[in-house]
Design a protein around this motif. Structure first.
Motif, short mmCIF file in Angstrom:
data_model
loop_
_atom_site.label_atom_id
_atom_site.label_comp_id
_atom_site.label_asym_id
_atom_site.label_seq_id
_atom_site.Cartn_x
_atom_site.Cartn_y
_atom_site.Cartn_z
N UNK A 1 0.82 -1.22 0.00
CA UNK A 1 0.00 0.00 0.00
C UNK A 1 0.85 1.27 0.00
N UNK A 2 2.16 1.10 0.07
CA UNK A 2 3.02 2.29 0.23
C UNK A 2 3.42 2.89 -1.11
N UNK B 1 0.96 7.04 4.43
CA UNK B 1 0.17 8.17 4.95
C UNK B 1 0.57 9.54 4.39
N UNK B 2 1.77 9.67 3.84
CA UNK B 2 2.19 10.94 3.25
C UNK B 2 1.95 12.12 4.17
N UNK B 3 1.25 13.14 3.68
CA UNK B 3 1.06 14.34 4.51
C UNK B 3 0.24 14.09 5.78
N UNK B 4 -0.44 12.95 5.85
CA UNK B 4 -1.23 12.64 7.05
C UNK B 4 -0.40 11.92 8.12
N UNK B 5 0.86 11.62 7.81
CA UNK B 5 1.67 10.76 8.70
C UNK B 5 1.73 11.29 10.13
N UNK C 1 -1.38 0.61 12.23
CA UNK C 1 -2.22 1.24 11.21
C UNK C 1 -1.81 0.94 9.77
N UNK C 2 -0.55 0.61 9.57
CA UNK C 2 -0.07 0.50 8.19
C UNK C 2 -0.66 -0.72 7.47
N UNK C 3 -0.95 -1.77 8.23
CA UNK C 3 -1.35 -3.02 7.57
C UNK C 3 -2.83 -3.08 7.24
N UNK C 4 -3.62 -2.13 7.72
CA UNK C 4 -5.07 -2.27 7.54
C UNK C 4 -5.54 -1.94 6.12
N UNK C 5 -4.63 -1.45 5.29
CA UNK C 5 -5.02 -1.13 3.91
C UNK C 5 -4.75 -2.29 2.94
N UNK C 6 -4.28 -3.41 3.48
CA UNK C 6 -4.06 -4.60 2.66
C UNK C 6 -5.39 -5.02 2.03
#
Lengths: 399, 362
Positions: free
Chosen positions: B166-167, B239-243, B252-257
């Motif tokens: 997702x990155x 997350x870019x600008x939302x990081x 939080x990073x893995x929930x967009x799989x």
């Protein structure tokens, strides 16, 4: 001796057991129990601007009565006004005694007027709330969002469920709708480009209304909305237009053709259809493969290249099949040429809308920022007006 | 194998601590904190901190060559009383250092494991668990790392596998956008998360120095650090600008799989495993502080248990008092009082090495 040793270690073993139980409790999340009598599970929220500040309509799931045999969700809409969105939610709490729970909120509808001025005033609360899922879908509603959320859907018990159906994967692949989530929209708006898009939802009364057997059942079971639900016409929703945003406000509206062009550029279309002409008569082509993208060339000035590569098949003619040679789904060369022209036209219109409204829809400013800080510093203040574009459209068919 | 050697920590266990357990503390609150100051340049301050900390780990492991505890080491030069005062101050530092991971964990548990804000005492059981851990001698922790390290490593790999797709790593460009000031501010405020060398100091004398241990330990630490850097890059890519608003990065990073929409939050298996390892990591500075207390007072029956209960009760009371000021407290430690950390994790081992040299010259 062994027994003595065993007895001696009993306190420590009990302590380990206690620690294990406590650790389990620590990670238990109260076993996920939710007291439904005290909690308002918000399925969707609608936000409008008012003179005081904001009006929030929350669609809250309620347990169904046992007389209902169908699956689905009963809901009740509660409206509240306040100076901020948080204020509105607090008032819902004081009105109903239910603690609003946003963890299942899957849709935020923003009223048209609220979208036209500082949209993040409406969204700030949801961005700050740790319990709000950022995968929540966002959309702009035609007119008042609260009215749309409180309306009675012709196809589902709850209007929010009917609206979110418009944003399904299958609908997205048709190319006629461009859904967006809270996270992705915010990333675009907070990024260098300060631009984004949201689907624009319209509702129309169902023709031949009251044909559905449960005219009053949608709200009747849960005492929906408070207003006389049986009298209101049932609504059909559509989201084939797309609202464009730039610098915190809605600046333009893409019609269905330009929404389709945007989908093609994102490369998301599969089995989506569009019309071209064959000997002056309309034919419908179906997209089997879709490649697309937008690239920025900053070597000699700023130039954007909009590329679309389509593999299409003939889906439908408006006349009866004339001869044996075109009975298959292969598209004749002349029709392909016309289809290419149609797509180019869509892309050109889309580009013009973006440029005129000042929306950097394709994040080209961000591309420039990432590739060269020097060039970015040179162009950033006059970016869109300095940008020219070309299209590269290929429409192919199976041989 | 004698009873004495049984109680000692094996070099392998030290390596596991440095490679697999130490990085866990850097993937909770630190990613958003770095993004706040350095935006897309968040990797540079992390690299700077990792290099300084690796040097500190190297120096501390060199100290282990002498086979003495920290207190014994100082006693030889300054005498008993002064040495005990130094060790006491060091113990107080470890108590202070334990605050940040504790605050992080409380905030994490409150916001990730509960759907609404839980009661004030929801975090209380942790201190009972921690009191148990701290009542055990520090040397017994070696076995814990043997078990936890593979668990933490597997969970980390799981989280990363679900996250990487997702990155958008292009979000890390352009390098240097935050400027020198952003880099310095981010580096300074990240100091409070990098004090792993200080965790090794109470362990001195509890493990035997083996040939090459200093550089091997440093390499293990750098290996763990590389994993942290990879995580930071993925985190910003997602997350870019939302990081900077995403406070508990690893959950939080893995929930967009993409599979999660079908399978549900399967990533919670890995997140819970990491949270479990984190619970032991959070207890580590507290254990170090109690070990310092034991070195001052000497081994006495029930003293360790008493100290453990007292220290945990004190910290629990402190967290209850801080309740709605947890984030502010975290800000004070990381943004205002960060300078305390290098005095203890870098100066203490460096000066301890120098002191010995002087004695030889005399």
């Amino acid at each position: 001796m062994k027994f003595k040793r065993f007895v001696h270690t009993i306190p420590m073993k009990l302590y380990i057991l206690l620690a294990a139980v406590i650790l389990f409790a620590f990670f238990s999340n109260d076993f996920g129990l939710v007291d439904i009598q005290k909690t308002a599970i918000i399925l969707a929220a609608a936000i409008d601007r008012t003179e005081e500040g904001f009006s929030l309509t929350a669609q809250i799931a309620v347990p169904k009565g046992s007389d209902r045999t169908t699956g689905g969700t009963s809901s009740v809409e509660i409206q509240s006004e306040g100076q901020t969105v948080s204020d509105c939610l607090t008032r819902i709490y004081t009105k109903t005694g239910w603690v609003p729970k946003l963890v299942f909120c899957n849709l935020i509808l923003i009223g048209e007027e609220a979208a036209k001025e500082k949209v993040f005033d409406s969204l700030d609360y949801f961005l700050r709330n740790e319990y709000m899922p950022d995968s929540c879908l966002l959309a702009v509603s035609e007119g008042k969002a609260g009215e749309m959320l409180s309306s009675q859907s012709a196809i589902d018990d709850a209007s929010s469920l009917a609206i979110t159906k418009l944003f399904s994967d299958a609908a997205q692949k048709s190319g006629k709708v461009m859904p967006n989530s809270l996270k992705d929209f915010t990333m675009g708006m907070f990024g260098v480009s300060e631009s984004g898009y949201l689907p624009f939802v319209r509702s129309t009364p169902q023709q031949g209304e009251q044909s559905a057997e449960g005219g009053g059942s949608g709200g009747g079971g849960g005492g929906s909305g408070g207003s006389s639900s049986g009298e209101e016409p049932q609504q059909i929703y559509s989201a084939d237009s797309t609202a464009l945003f730039s610098k915190d406000k809605m600046v333009a509206l893409l019609p269905i053709e330009q929404t389709f062009a945007l989908s093609l550029l994102k490369g998301k279309v599969f089995a989506g259809t569009f019309n071209a002409k064959e000997e002056g008569k309309p034919v419908t082509l179906s997209v089997i493969e879709n490649g697309g993208g937008v690239k920025l060339d900053s070597k000699n000035g700023l130039k954007a290249k909009l590329s679309v590569d389509l593999l299409v098949r003939l889906c439908c003619r408006s006349t009866a099949v004339p001869s044996e040679e075109n009975i298959g789904d292969t598209v004749p060369a002349k029709t392909l040429e016309d289809a290419k022209g149609v797509v180019e036209g869509y892309l050109t219109d889309l580009w013009d809308t973006c440029k005129q409204s000042g929306c950097d829809l394709f994040s080209l400013k961000q591309s420039l920022y990432r590739s060269s800080l020097k060039k970015y510093a040179k162009w950033k203040d006059n970016f869109l007006p300095s940008l020219s574009f070309e299209t590269d459209v290929k429409v192919r068919t199976r041989k | 194998m004698t009873a004495a050697t049984q109680k000692r920590i094996a070099p392998r266990q030290i390596y596991l601590l440095l490679a697999c357990i130490a990085p866990i503390g850097k993937i909770v609150y630190l990613p958003s904190h770095l993004a706040h100051y350095a935006q897309n340049d968040l990797l540079f301050p992390a690299v700077a901190q990792l290099l300084v900390q690796s040097l500190a780990v190297f120096l501390t492991l060199l100290l282990a060559k002498r086979g003495m505890s920290f207190c014994q080491l100082l006693e030889g030069v300054f005498g008993k009383i002064a040495a005990r005062i130094f060790v006491g101050i060091f113990g107080l530092f470890l108590l202070y250092a334990s605050l940040l991971p504790l605050l992080e964990q409380q905030l994490f548990v409150q916001s990730e494991f509960y759907d609404t804000l839980p009661s004030l005492f929801a975090f209380g059981p942790f201190f009972v668990f921690c009191a148990y851990l701290c009542s055990k001698p520090l040397s017994s922790f070696g076995r814990t790392w043997d078990i936890l390290a593979p668990l933490a490593a597997a969970a980390f790999v799981g989280v990363m596998l679900l996250s990487v797709g997702s990155a958008d790593f292009g979000a890390l460009a352009p390098a240097g956008a935050a400027g020198g000031r952003g880099f310095l501010r981010a580096t300074a405020s990240a100091t409070s998360w990098f004090f792993d060398a200080a965790l090794l100091i109470p362990l001195l004398g509890k493990f035997e120095y083996k040939k090459g241990m200093a550089w091997k330990g440093t390499l293990c630490y750098l290996g763990g650090g590389a994993a942290v850097l990879f995580f930071l890059a993925t985190f910003y890519g997602i997350f870019g600008p939302l990081a900077e608003t995403q406070l508990f990065g690893f959950s939080k990073t893995s929930k967009y799989f993409s599979g999660i929409t079908v399978l549900g939050r399967i990533d919670y298996v890995f997140i819970y495993a990491l949270a479990l390892a984190m619970a032991f990591y959070v207890a580590l500075p507290l254990q170090g502080a109690i070990e310092c207390g034991m070195q001052i007072a000497g081994e006495k029956k029930y003293l360790r248990t008493f100290l453990s209960v007292a220290v945990n009760a004190l910290l629990f009371a402190l967290l209850v008092i801080l309740e709605y000021r947890l984030k502010q407290a975290l800000g004070v430690i990381s943004d205002m009082l960060f300078w305390i950390f290098p005095i203890f994790f870098l100066l203490v081992p460096a000066l301890s090495l120098l002191i010995r040299r002087r004695r030889r010259e005399v």
